[in-house]
Scaffold this motif. Sequence first.
Motif, short mmCIF file in Angstrom:
data_model
loop_
_atom_site.label_atom_id
_atom_site.label_comp_id
_atom_site.label_asym_id
_atom_site.label_seq_id
_atom_site.Cartn_x
_atom_site.Cartn_y
_atom_site.Cartn_z
N THR A 173 0.82 -1.22 0.00
CA THR A 173 0.00 0.00 0.00
C THR A 173 0.85 1.26 0.00
OG1 THR A 173 -0.17 -0.21 2.41
CG2 THR A 173 -1.98 -1.09 1.09
N SER A 174 2.00 1.25 0.69
CA SER A 174 2.84 2.45 0.72
C SER A 174 3.49 2.70 -0.63
CB SER A 174 3.91 2.32 1.82
OG SER A 174 4.70 1.17 1.61
N GLU A 190 2.31 1.66 -3.52
CA GLU A 190 1.23 2.07 -4.41
C GLU A 190 0.92 3.56 -4.25
OE1 GLU A 190 -1.69 -1.75 -5.21
OE2 GLU A 190 -2.02 -0.52 -3.46
N ALA A 236 1.83 4.34 5.07
CA ALA A 236 0.63 3.52 4.87
C ALA A 236 -0.54 4.06 5.70
CB ALA A 236 0.92 2.06 5.24
N GLN A 284 -2.64 5.79 -4.78
CA GLN A 284 -3.84 5.00 -4.52
C GLN A 284 -4.12 4.97 -3.02
OE1 GLN A 284 -4.25 1.30 -6.66
NE2 GLN A 284 -5.19 0.30 -4.91
N ARG A 285 -5.36 5.20 -2.65
CA ARG A 285 -5.73 5.22 -1.24
C ARG A 285 -5.59 3.82 -0.64
NH1 ARG A 285 -11.52 7.38 1.29
NH2 ARG A 285 -10.74 7.68 3.42
N ALA A 286 -5.02 3.75 0.54
CA ALA A 286 -4.72 2.46 1.17
C ALA A 286 -5.94 1.91 1.89
CB ALA A 286 -3.55 2.61 2.15
N HIS A 287 -6.21 0.64 1.65
CA HIS A 287 -7.27 -0.03 2.40
C HIS A 287 -7.14 -1.55 2.35
CE1 HIS A 287 -9.56 -1.43 -1.13
NE2 HIS A 287 -9.14 -0.32 -1.68
N TYR A 315 -8.22 -0.37 8.00
CA TYR A 315 -6.83 -0.64 7.62
C TYR A 315 -5.87 0.22 8.44
CZ TYR A 315 -2.64 -1.26 4.80
OH TYR A 315 -1.37 -1.54 4.39
N THR A 345 -4.22 6.16 4.10
CA THR A 345 -5.65 5.87 4.30
C THR A 345 -6.50 7.13 4.20
OG1 THR A 345 -5.45 6.12 6.71
CG2 THR A 345 -5.11 3.90 5.78
N PRO A 351 -10.91 2.04 4.74
CA PRO A 351 -9.58 2.59 5.05
C PRO A 351 -9.35 2.82 6.54
CG PRO A 351 -10.56 3.74 3.17
CD PRO A 351 -11.64 2.86 3.76
#
Length: 449
Positions: free
Chosen positions: A98-99, A101, A157, A107-110, A119, A161, A116
Amino acid sequence: MFLLPAVLGPLVIIMTTPITAWVQLAQEQSVFFWSCLGSLALIVGHYLVFTLSPDASFMPSILLACLPLWALSVSLLKNPNQLWLFLTLLVTCFVLVTSVEFLFVQQRAHAPLRDPGNYLTLVYLVGIPWLWFSLRRAWGRWSTVLSAALIFMFALAMLATQMRFGMLVVFGMLACGLLAILFRFDVNRTSVVAASAAILMALAAYMVLDLPGMVSSFAENSTAVSAANPRLLIWQSALQALTELGGINGTGLYTFSLLYPLFRSPLEQGTSGVLVHNDLLQFALEGGVWLALPLLCLFVWVAFVLFRRVVVQRLLDVQSGMLLALAVAFVHSSLNFVFYVLPLVILVGVMLALALVPVNPMSAPTPKSSPALRISKIAVVTLLLLNIFYLFLDVLYNADFAGNKLVPGASLIAVYYTHLRAHETILPNSLARLGMKNQLGGAGGGVGG
């Protein structure tokens, strides 16, 4: 699907544990032991006696019962630290994906969770103990760099979110903890400086990469009427339902979604109306004093033990980091839903056992090699490789979608990845899809926190 192994796993451990270990736990950790059994009895009894909708409350009651079940079963393990190591490596794999990405395609982390905010909770529950572990060790030069890189990934990360109120809670309490460490403990200053620099670098990277989104979000929030905030409207409706229908015994777990249409404000039509985004308030409505009071007592217990270990005993260890992470989760649960999500409930139960029940070294030998340990290592390495493969495809897919050709043939790779996503064959995406079906709290989105 996930509830069955989530219940059978701790039950197998409990039933295969020798009776002598049960007696030892009941004698040495009587408060913890009887609290777990009492919580199980309260959850089952509330479902059987007080719920207004047995069908709606059945699965959530099992989900909530996983917390004391896992806490009790982990406290009976001979070497629970191997389980924590596996969970740390597992979450680190997701953090890596996620980091990176967010760095490349914003891209929003989830993933692998749907919400999110959930997460964010998953990341700091593992990240804060790791930060405490890194601060209490004297690292070499390259070890310090690696530790700072991991802290940077975890911090990024969490920031990715984009949960504004949740991040204020997490980083605010984390800053207080770091200040307390500097004034109360003789720690390695190099590790503290490296960790602080990594967090500040993650914050700077987030602000640079997400500056347009932050400006638009600030503009929207500045023009919005504060009284029309969706979370405040949901809380007002929940308080009204609690006053008129809740009573002492509550209405039954997960019945808020059935009652919400009766009290829903005309100004709040943008959420699913399943969760209150305040666990204590929802427990008071659905569980009455039978479930809300134990949750409040658990928070007070964690805060008391954390104060005693850090201030009185001056212990800076992983257990203190776990207690701080749990305290953050309890505070965060007043803004979001934590105890209605199966992975978080299990993780909280595991951390309670590891933080509150000391392992007896005489009855907990640590073998250098065992089949379970070898299988865990293979599983972690396999999962890491699958995540790296997923990361490679996902970055190419998002870059191709934005019109950037990072490598020759990226369009063909993007088409192949789209096919994989459609059939849910990529592991983290499959976990997200399964989580949507089985994570009961996943339907409560729509309110940032």
